[in-house]
Design an enzyme around this catalytic site. Structure first.
Site, PDB file in Angstrom:
ATOM      1  N   CYS A   8       7.493  13.142  45.949  1.00 40.80           N
ATOM      2  CA  CYS A   8       7.697  11.963  45.097  1.00 40.80           C
ATOM      3  C   CYS A   8       8.799  11.113  45.719  1.00 40.80           C
ATOM      4  O   CYS A   8       9.220  11.375  46.851  1.00 40.80           O
ATOM      5  CB  CYS A   8       7.992  12.352  43.651  1.00 40.80           C
ATOM      6  SG  CYS A   8       9.538  13.251  43.403  1.00 40.80           S
ATOM      7  N   ASN A  11      12.548  13.339  44.589  1.00 38.30           N
ATOM      8  CA  ASN A  11      12.600  14.809  44.571  1.00 38.30           C
ATOM      9  C   ASN A  11      13.592  15.353  43.537  1.00 38.30           C
ATOM     10  O   ASN A  11      14.202  16.409  43.750  1.00 38.30           O
ATOM     11  CB  ASN A  11      12.901  15.370  45.967  1.00 38.30           C
ATOM     12  CG  ASN A  11      12.625  16.876  46.109  1.00 38.30           C
ATOM     13  OD1 ASN A  11      13.313  17.590  46.827  1.00 38.30           O
ATOM     14  ND2 ASN A  11      11.627  17.387  45.421  1.00 38.30           N
ATOM     15  N   CYS A  13      12.641  14.584  39.945  1.00 45.36           N
ATOM     16  CA  CYS A  13      11.874  14.632  38.684  1.00 45.36           C
ATOM     17  C   CYS A  13      10.466  15.203  38.902  1.00 45.36           C
ATOM     18  O   CYS A  13      10.226  16.389  38.660  1.00 45.36           O
ATOM     19  CB  CYS A  13      11.756  13.238  38.057  1.00 45.36           C
ATOM     20  SG  CYS A  13      13.330  12.511  37.547  1.00 45.36           S
ATOM     21  N   ARG A  14       9.533  14.346  39.368  1.00 45.67           N
ATOM     22  CA  ARG A  14       8.114  14.741  39.359  1.00 45.67           C
ATOM     23  C   ARG A  14       7.785  15.859  40.336  1.00 45.67           C
ATOM     24  O   ARG A  14       7.127  16.838  39.965  1.00 45.67           O
ATOM     25  CB  ARG A  14       7.229  13.515  39.650  1.00 45.67           C
ATOM     26  CG  ARG A  14       7.293  12.453  38.597  1.00 45.67           C
ATOM     27  CD  ARG A  14       6.747  11.125  39.099  1.00 45.67           C
ATOM     28  NE  ARG A  14       7.578  10.579  40.158  1.00 45.67           N
ATOM     29  CZ  ARG A  14       7.298   9.500  40.871  1.00 45.67           C
ATOM     30  NH1 ARG A  14       6.163   8.851  40.645  1.00 45.67           N
ATOM     31  NH2 ARG A  14       8.115   9.071  41.789  1.00 45.67           N
ATOM     32  N   SER A  15       8.206  15.737  41.593  1.00 42.51           N
ATOM     33  CA  SER A  15       7.777  16.764  42.560  1.00 42.51           C
ATOM     34  C   SER A  15       8.430  18.123  42.314  1.00 42.51           C
ATOM     35  O   SER A  15       7.750  19.145  42.463  1.00 42.51           O
ATOM     36  CB  SER A  15       7.937  16.286  44.010  1.00 42.51           C
ATOM     37  OG  SER A  15       9.285  16.063  44.354  1.00 42.51           O
ATOM     38  N   ASP A 127       5.536   8.132  35.740  1.00 41.64           N
ATOM     39  CA  ASP A 127       6.865   8.285  36.341  1.00 41.64           C
ATOM     40  C   ASP A 127       7.942   8.300  35.254  1.00 41.64           C
ATOM     41  O   ASP A 127       8.274   7.254  34.690  1.00 41.64           O
ATOM     42  CB  ASP A 127       7.110   7.136  37.318  1.00 41.64           C
ATOM     43  CG  ASP A 127       8.377   7.346  38.134  1.00 41.64           C
ATOM     44  OD1 ASP A 127       9.210   8.191  37.739  1.00 41.64           O
ATOM     45  OD2 ASP A 127       8.529   6.679  39.166  1.00 41.64           O
TER      46      ASP A 127
END
Ligand code: 4NP
Length: 157
Positions: A8, A11, A13-15, A127
């Site tokens: 993401c 690195n 939050c999402r990934s 996101d």
């Protein structure tokens, strides 16, 4: 062995959410030894003098609420050398795919895919940095990961 890198922008939050949720899923499925999993960023926003930031608080709390720890995780930047070390670069949105392909170069560009494509969807993982909705991001990630495990399970059969 499937070597999977989630990607993401930051690195934090999402990934990392995808990294630790998939680690939990494969552990529960008894397939821990079939996977090597990491996550990384296309930007260096969250790495300062070689030291990566920990997972963003609300993402950490989201994971804790479903019994998953991401302790020890620090942000890292995706680099060209990762290209040979991983089989798949699973990205959260279109910009991540473009940036990952630019970083990895033409010979590994085909390894870059959007996570939600494994759920048969063309959209991006919501996101939470902008929406502040970490549950929505979790739901998107979970759908993508379930599709991923089905696909990779079918390949192994
Ligand atoms: P991520 O979220 O890409 O899911 O880790 C973000 C984290 C940081 C920023 C943007 C998105 N930022 O602009 O610093």
């Amino acid at each position: 062995m499937y070597r999977i890198m989630f990607v993401c922008l930051g690195n934090i939050c999402r990934s990392p959410m995808a990294e630790f949720i998939l680690k939990d899923m494969v552990k529960k499925a008894g397939r821990e030894n079939d996977f090597y999993i990491e996550s990384s960023a296309t930007s260096d926003e969250n790495v300062w003098r070689g030291v990566g930031a920990p997972v963003y608080g609300p993402a950490r709390v989201m994971l804790q609420s479903i019994g998953i720890s991401c302790e020890g995780k620090r942000a890292q930047v995706l680099t060209e050398k990762h290209g040979e070390q991983f089989d798949l670069f699973l990205c959260m949105d279109d910009a991540n795919v473009r940036n990952a392909q630019r970083i990895l170069g033409a010979k590994n560009a085909a390894k870059c895919k959007k996570l939600l494509s494994y759920a048969g969807e063309s959209g991006d993982v919501a996101d939470p940095w902008y929406t502040r909705d970490f549950s929505a991001a979790y739901r998107d990630i979970e759908r993508g990961l379930e599709g991923l495990l089905q696909t990779l399970g079918a390949e192994a059969d």
